[in-house]
Design an enzyme around this catalytic site. Sequence first.
Site, PDB file in Angstrom:
ATOM      1  N   TYR A   1      -2.134  -0.616  10.420  1.00 14.34           N
ATOM      2  CA  TYR A   1      -2.161  -0.910   8.987  1.00 14.34           C
ATOM      3  C   TYR A   1      -0.897  -0.388   8.310  1.00 14.34           C
ATOM      4  CZ  TYR A   1      -3.765  -0.977   4.123  1.00 14.34           C
ATOM      5  OH  TYR A   1      -3.881  -1.200   2.771  1.00 14.34           O
TER       6      TYR A   1
ATOM      7  N   SER B   1       0.852  -1.193   0.000  1.00 12.44           N
ATOM      8  CA  SER B   1       0.000   0.000   0.000  1.00 12.44           C
ATOM      9  C   SER B   1       0.886   1.239   0.000  1.00 12.44           C
ATOM     10  CB  SER B   1      -0.902   0.011   1.236  1.00 12.44           C
ATOM     11  OG  SER B   1      -1.561   1.258   1.370  1.00 12.44           O
TER      12      SER B   1
ATOM     13  N   SER C   1       1.991  -2.557   9.179  1.00 10.84           N
ATOM     14  CA  SER C   1       1.957  -3.859   8.512  1.00 10.84           C
ATOM     15  C   SER C   1       2.411  -3.756   7.066  1.00 10.84           C
ATOM     16  CB  SER C   1       0.553  -4.468   8.601  1.00 10.84           C
ATOM     17  OG  SER C   1      -0.367  -3.814   7.740  1.00 10.84           O
ATOM     18  N   LYS C   2       2.035  -2.677   6.395  1.00  9.68           N
ATOM     19  CA  LYS C   2       2.408  -2.544   4.991  1.00  9.68           C
ATOM     20  C   LYS C   2       3.876  -2.162   4.828  1.00  9.68           C
ATOM     21  CE  LYS C   2      -1.431  -3.809   3.112  1.00  9.68           C
ATOM     22  NZ  LYS C   2      -1.495  -5.068   2.349  1.00  9.68           N
TER      23      LYS C   2
END
Length: 268
Positions: free
Chosen positions: A166, A153, A169-170
């Site tokens: 998030y 992302s 994590s990306k």
Amino acid sequence: MNAENTPIDISKMAASIGNLGGKVALITGASSGIGAATAKLFSKLGASVALTGRNEENLQRVGQDCTKALVIPGDLVKEDDTKKVLETTISHYGCLDVLVNCAGIIELGNIENTTLEQYDKLFNINVRSIYHLTMLAVPHLIKTKGNIVNVSSVNGLRAFPNVLAYCMSKSAVDQFTRCVALELAGKQVRVNAVNPGVTVTELQKRGGLDPDAYEKFLERSKETHALGRPGQPDEVAAAIAFLASDSASFITGVTIPVDGGRHAMCPR
């Protein structure tokens, strides 16, 4: 829909990308969004595809839109399911040329209100499942001198508030991509990632945005993306297909933004 609000011609897109004929591709998160678009495009490019996802009904529908598709429902957070997905693919097709790690989720939250449960859920799906499936797939990819495409992302490249776990994590997916690319380069296995910006899928709704908030989010995306709009799953799928094809034979270890220029923007 694209900027002119007209459908994207997938057949024309496929003709301009190249050929995946004779390749076997395993695509995770294939029941919707970018994963589903990737499955359909790979099929149009001649690949035999193995599709996995948690929504079996959606997965079957996607499989029906592909010429050669093996549908394997599963939850990649469960180790036994991950092993089953890989083993079933190899048993059915006999080899693996491309692994597309597309499965992922998003949840809203910052350092003050993101629980450890949310953190673990995000990392288990967005990072640990990719690690496990890749680890299992590597011996087969070495045999075919195949390649891996991870779906990351723009949140892995830039910092955004209120999606802390998030973003983390990306960024982990991006570093995983670079490290594994170096580890497997000597064995002629390429590893790359795409970093989508806002893409019109169900991701944000599943992550907690109600319909009104989601519409405002898409409208706001016209300002946060240099090209003045959010992206479409087919546009991300095209980048994935390019990286998976022989046209990208000298590309490894890259994280390519497919984000309408969002990664390059800074407020003034």
